[in-house]
Design an enzyme around this catalytic site. Structure first.
Site, short mmCIF file in Angstrom:
data_model
loop_
_atom_site.label_atom_id
_atom_site.label_comp_id
_atom_site.label_asym_id
_atom_site.label_seq_id
_atom_site.Cartn_x
_atom_site.Cartn_y
_atom_site.Cartn_z
N ARG A 268 15.30 2.97 -11.18
CA ARG A 268 16.31 3.43 -10.20
C ARG A 268 16.48 2.44 -9.04
NH1 ARG A 268 16.21 6.60 -14.00
NH2 ARG A 268 16.45 8.87 -13.82
N CYS B 237 19.02 14.22 -9.71
CA CYS B 237 17.74 14.34 -8.99
C CYS B 237 17.90 13.81 -7.57
CB CYS B 237 16.65 13.59 -9.72
SG CYS B 237 16.10 14.45 -11.21
N GLU C 92 16.45 9.51 -4.11
CA GLU C 92 17.23 8.82 -5.14
C GLU C 92 18.70 8.92 -4.73
OE1 GLU C 92 16.55 9.38 -9.41
OE2 GLU C 92 18.70 9.69 -9.60
N1 EPU Z 1 9.12 20.04 -14.35
C1 EPU Z 1 8.68 21.24 -13.83
N2 EPU Z 1 9.53 21.95 -13.03
C2 EPU Z 1 10.78 21.51 -12.74
C3 EPU Z 1 11.21 20.29 -13.25
C4 EPU Z 1 10.37 19.56 -14.06
O1 EPU Z 1 7.56 21.66 -14.07
O2 EPU Z 1 11.48 22.22 -12.00
C5 EPU Z 1 8.22 19.31 -15.24
C6 EPU Z 1 8.77 19.32 -16.67
O3 EPU Z 1 8.38 20.47 -17.37
C7 EPU Z 1 8.18 18.05 -17.24
C8 EPU Z 1 8.11 17.11 -16.03
O4 EPU Z 1 8.17 17.94 -14.88
O5 EPU Z 1 6.90 18.27 -17.73
C9 EPU Z 1 9.23 16.10 -16.01
O6 EPU Z 1 10.48 16.79 -15.98
P1 EPU Z 1 11.80 16.22 -16.69
O7 EPU Z 1 11.52 15.89 -18.12
O8 EPU Z 1 12.93 17.11 -16.36
O9 EPU Z 1 11.97 14.81 -16.03
P2 EPU Z 1 12.08 14.40 -14.53
O10 EPU Z 1 11.03 13.38 -14.31
O11 EPU Z 1 12.13 15.55 -13.61
C10 EPU Z 1 13.66 12.37 -15.04
C11 EPU Z 1 14.83 11.78 -14.34
C12 EPU Z 1 16.11 12.46 -14.76
C13 EPU Z 1 16.27 12.36 -16.27
C14 EPU Z 1 15.05 12.99 -16.94
C15 EPU Z 1 15.06 12.81 -18.43
C16 EPU Z 1 14.13 10.97 -12.17
C17 EPU Z 1 14.03 11.25 -10.71
N3 EPU Z 1 14.65 11.93 -12.91
O12 EPU Z 1 13.52 13.71 -14.54
O13 EPU Z 1 17.17 11.75 -14.16
O14 EPU Z 1 17.45 13.00 -16.71
O15 EPU Z 1 13.84 12.35 -16.45
O16 EPU Z 1 14.83 11.47 -18.75
O17 EPU Z 1 13.74 9.89 -12.61
C18 EPU Z 1 18.43 11.61 -12.16
O18 EPU Z 1 17.88 10.51 -12.01
O19 EPU Z 1 19.29 12.05 -11.37
C19 EPU Z 1 18.05 12.40 -13.31
C20 EPU Z 1 18.51 13.60 -13.53
#
Ligand code: EPU
Length: 302
Positions: free
Chosen positions: A177, A226, A296
């Site tokens: 990012r 995010c 972000e």
């Molecule tokens: N989780 C929770 N509660 C929540 C959200 C997430 O417990 O409310 C847990 C999930 O269960 C999982 C872990 O946290 O075990 C990671 O969650 P997720 O797979 O949704 O990924 P993320 O790290 O929250 C990132 C990117 C997203 C992207 C997804 C999928 C960032 C900040 N976010 O989210 O990107 O779509 O991975 O690759 O890097 C964005 O950048 O705007 C964005 C949406």
């Protein structure tokens, strides 16, 4: 900020720039938040250096708007005008495994177009809203894929040199990012080099990612994706969720009850509400986990 001087208005028309008086930025951002200012829509990329000289000569501050999908804009009358490229037709031209793409192209449409021509690699990014220029600037990524991996060449306007420049992919650093572009560089076009893959196979990957996204993210609500970057080795969403902050709100700005790193505009949230919510959540995470979350979302506060 408003442009009243008739001589400037006349020059804008000569430069093929369409002036929209008092545009509401809330209509141009996925969060549906933002005050008003004049919007300058650039129909010919070549006119950009002359346009910026014109704005400089009259001390008119400006900002570059992409698709508005990762942006939180301040409330009220804004102290700068906003520049936006008008999407040309066609906005993607293929040449073997190379895709020449205009920065104003819609990211999802570009990926679909390439997929239909058996060029893949970016399946995970299809549900990410916004323009190709915006995705490039922040090195948008999802499901293990990021746009920077495929960049062969970028054409951009550099405010520092006041020139249109072409950078090779290896002259740009693409990190999580984050990129080495300056904040006031304006993306104009990119050449992507994409791996060949049969459309059917790409479609399978797209469906899997879309389903994961649908199950975990508040797709039908107004958000900027995010709000915070993930700290190294951790998930901002999980930390916020563990603190029980889903549903926490300031006015109509609310932590999504589906994904805790998405903050949604549940009605008529103001930037002030959203900024207060961001500050509150950041402070609670800092207190409980000792982690300082980095935004972000890009904030244009007046
Ligand atoms: N989780 C929770 N509660 C929540 C959200 C997430 O417990 O409310 C847990 C999930 O269960 C999982 C872990 O946290 O075990 C990671 O969650 P997720 O797979 O949704 O990924 P993320 O790290 O929250 C990132 C990117 C997203 C992207 C997804 C999928 C960032 C900040 N976010 O989210 O990107 O779509 O991975 O690759 O890097 C964005 O950048 O705007 C964005 C949406």
């Amino acid at each position: 900020m408003r442009i009243h001087d008739p001589s400037i208005v006349c020059k804008l028309a000569e430069l093929h720039v369409e002036l929209q008086y008092g545009a509401a930025l809330s209509d141009l951002t996925s969060l549906g938040i933002g005050g008003t200012t004049d919007l300058l829509r650039i129909k010919k990329h070549e006119s950009l250096p002359d346009l910026l000289s014109l704005l400089d000569a009259h001390d008119i501050p400006h900002k570059f708007l992409g698709g508005g999908s990762n942006l939180l804009v301040g409330d009220g009358e804004l102290p700068w005008v906003v520049l936006q490229l008008v999407r040309p037709e066609p906005d993607v031209v293929l040449d073997g495994s190379l895709a020449r793409v205009d920065a104003a192209a819609d990211l999802g449409r570009m990926i679909t177009f390439c997929a239909k021509n058996d060029l893949g690699g970016m399946e995970g990014l299809i549900g990410v809203p916004g323009t190709v220029g915006g995705a490039l600037r922040m090195n948008a990524g999802a499901y293990g894929m990021q746009i920077g991996n495929y960049v062969r060449e970028v054409t951009l306007y550099r405010s520092a040199s006041r020139k249109v420049e072409i950078l090779r992919g290896d002259q740009i650093s693409f990190e999580y990012r984050h990129t080495s572009f300056a904040p006031d560089d304006m993306m104009l076009a990119v050449i992507l080099e994409l791996p060949s893959k049969p459309y059917k196979e790409i479609l399978k990957g797209i469906r899997i990612c879309n389903e994961k996204r649908r199950l975990s993210q508040p797709l039908g609500q107004k958000s900027a994706g995010c709000i915070f970057k993930n700290p190294p080795g951790a998930s901002a969403g999980r930390m916020i969720d563990e603190l029980g902050l889903k549903g926490l709100s300031v006015g109509d700005a609310q932590v999504s009850d589906r994904h805790a790193n998405f903050f949604v505009n549940a009605g008529h949230a103001s930037a002030k509400d959203m900024l207060a919510l961001i500050a509150d959540v950041r402070e609670r995470v800092q207190k409980s986990f000792g982690v300082s979350l980095e935004n972000e979302v890009v904030v244009w506060n007046a």
